[in-house]
Design an enzyme around this catalytic site. Sequence first.
Site, PDB file in Angstrom:
ATOM      1  N   HIS A   1      15.925 -23.893  29.482  1.00  0.00           N
ATOM      2  CA  HIS A   1      15.604 -24.040  28.062  1.00  0.00           C
ATOM      3  C   HIS A   1      16.884 -24.212  27.262  1.00  0.00           C
ATOM      4  CE1 HIS A   1      13.461 -23.759  24.335  1.00  0.00           C
ATOM      5  NE2 HIS A   1      14.135 -22.694  23.958  1.00  0.00           N
TER       6      HIS A   1
ATOM      7  N   CYS B   1      12.961 -29.550  24.597  1.00  0.00           N
ATOM      8  CA  CYS B   1      14.072 -28.776  24.051  1.00  0.00           C
ATOM      9  C   CYS B   1      15.410 -29.472  24.233  1.00  0.00           C
ATOM     10  CB  CYS B   1      14.106 -27.384  24.667  1.00  0.00           C
ATOM     11  SG  CYS B   1      14.285 -27.363  26.470  1.00  0.00           S
TER      12      CYS B   1
END
Length: 625
Positions: free
Chosen positions: A537, A277
Amino acid sequence: MSHEAHQEQELENTCSRDAQIDLFNLIGGSWPPAPKEPEHPEYGSVQLSPRRNMQRTNHHERVKSVNLINHITPERRRNRPTTSSNIQVTEDYSQNIKMVHEAKKNETGLLVDVCSGDGPEDLYDSPSLGSPRAVTSNTKPSCPSPEHLQDDIGVGSLVEVATDVDQNYYGVVRWIGLIEDIATAGVELEQSVCGLGDGSHKGTRLFSCGAGRALFVPLPLCRRDARFRDTPPPEPLRDERSDQPDCPVVTGVVPPLNSLGELAGKNRGIQGHHNSCYLDATLFAMFTFTSVFDALLYRPPEPEDSPHYSEVQRVLREEVVNPLRRHGYVRADRVMKLRTLLERLSDVPGLTSEEKDPEEFLNGLVAQLLRAEPFLKLSSGQEAYCYQLFVEKDEHITLPSVQQLLEQSFATSGVKLSEVPAAFIIQMPRFGKQYKLYQRVQPSPLLDVTDLIEGLPRQCAVCGSLARWECGACAAGGALDAGALCGACLRLAHAARPEHKATPLSICEEYANILESSPIPRVYMELFAVLCIETSHYVAFVKTGAGHDAPWCFFDSMADRKGERNGYNIPEIVEISELCAWLSEEGRALHAAAPLDRHLPAPAKRLLADAYMCFYRSPDLAMYR
């Protein structure tokens, strides 16, 4: 012939053989190379063994020394255990090519370039180089072709050449041909070695590279680069790829998108896989809707670049950026190619599997492999690709803007920018994934950098005329522009502040008269992306066009998932129409009305509370970079 004469002749032949460098001992490999286990069709085979060099098996292991002379001392062939086939090939090779005599070694530190023409001609006893031509296959069953032995190594292959001191040299094959009827590879090494050339042989240019990087070796002594053999392909794409969008390679020049259009939806953007990510969000922000970083895609290679520069650039351009711009989707296996190259070629470990931050990715790709010119140049002489905000917390401020934090950071450090940057990447004052100096930060849609640029005309904070002086003490606790004063206002301001010391500003006198009678222009940079992080994330808010009112979108490379172990992530792009309002005074009102993060709308919470890195661009300069 008498017995004594026969012994004398045999002794003379033995001394003649021993006076030559044994290439077998020098390189430390087997001849011909032993067949390898089959590689994986896409990314290479699994790791074969911890020891991946081409060292031969020898029951009488030698004591190795760092002195090259000890590694090219002739060793009698009759004392070296080999198979019958190896004996035949080695003897044929020694008869067909004359090596450097021991008294005339061309020492390179760990290798001897047996084919380079850079040394004196009298060092080499070999005929002139024939015209380069493709290596033809040998139809004799007892002597397989070099291409067959070397797993189809060709021009562009990543290879390694090992020595008997466990020193491996890595590079790219730039030329293959016959030298003295020997299949020879011209390898451009990753690092220069003293004594090697630049791709020419005896005055004939075979390929071009930096000085000290060209190594010519017999083709069978080249092996596939072991660093790229042990990376498996992305597991989620093996069994479930049939129902995913296609992701073809796109060549040529593809401009960035200028609107969201049909890009919104699921299976759009860059597909995430295995902690990617940080990279997905950064690439999406840098290339989807802006061309400010496009110089990274098209800069021609230079002699100082890595031999792998063109391949890294090609994968980034044709397998990631171009498909993203043309088809709106990049599959995870395409990104894994780039991640594998970055991990193997940069000094940033774990880029294919571990959690990383965007600045680590930028360091590996932009700074090390692509060798881009730093985006920021400071008055102190330092250069950087992104700027980390270092400020002291003001307990009276609960929602600082990026403009406030940037000016405070520059005032504290005492440095300025030496020129207006085309791109300005700013890291928020947070450390790690948990600690944040401020619980919320509001990104500034326009960043005024006029007072941050050294030598740029500035406006007097009191009367508005051309400023000639700057006082850091007057600006303390406020905006940087409060310290810019003209001569008259400086005398009035410092009349009651004798402890304040002002420094003169450098002004181009050619334009001073014009600036004295006209408004002082301000220099602004436009916010076009914000990377955010929550619980390790990363996601991205990206502006989908030019202009103040252009809509924004939200990108998450792992928004959803299909399947479990053998499943795959589903990326998603969502339009966020309210984001422009959150960057204005409405955002401050929303902040005041929702003191707890859970009371904020989910996208607003991510923008204000999880901002990690802000991307700004100069509309006037981006087109020139």
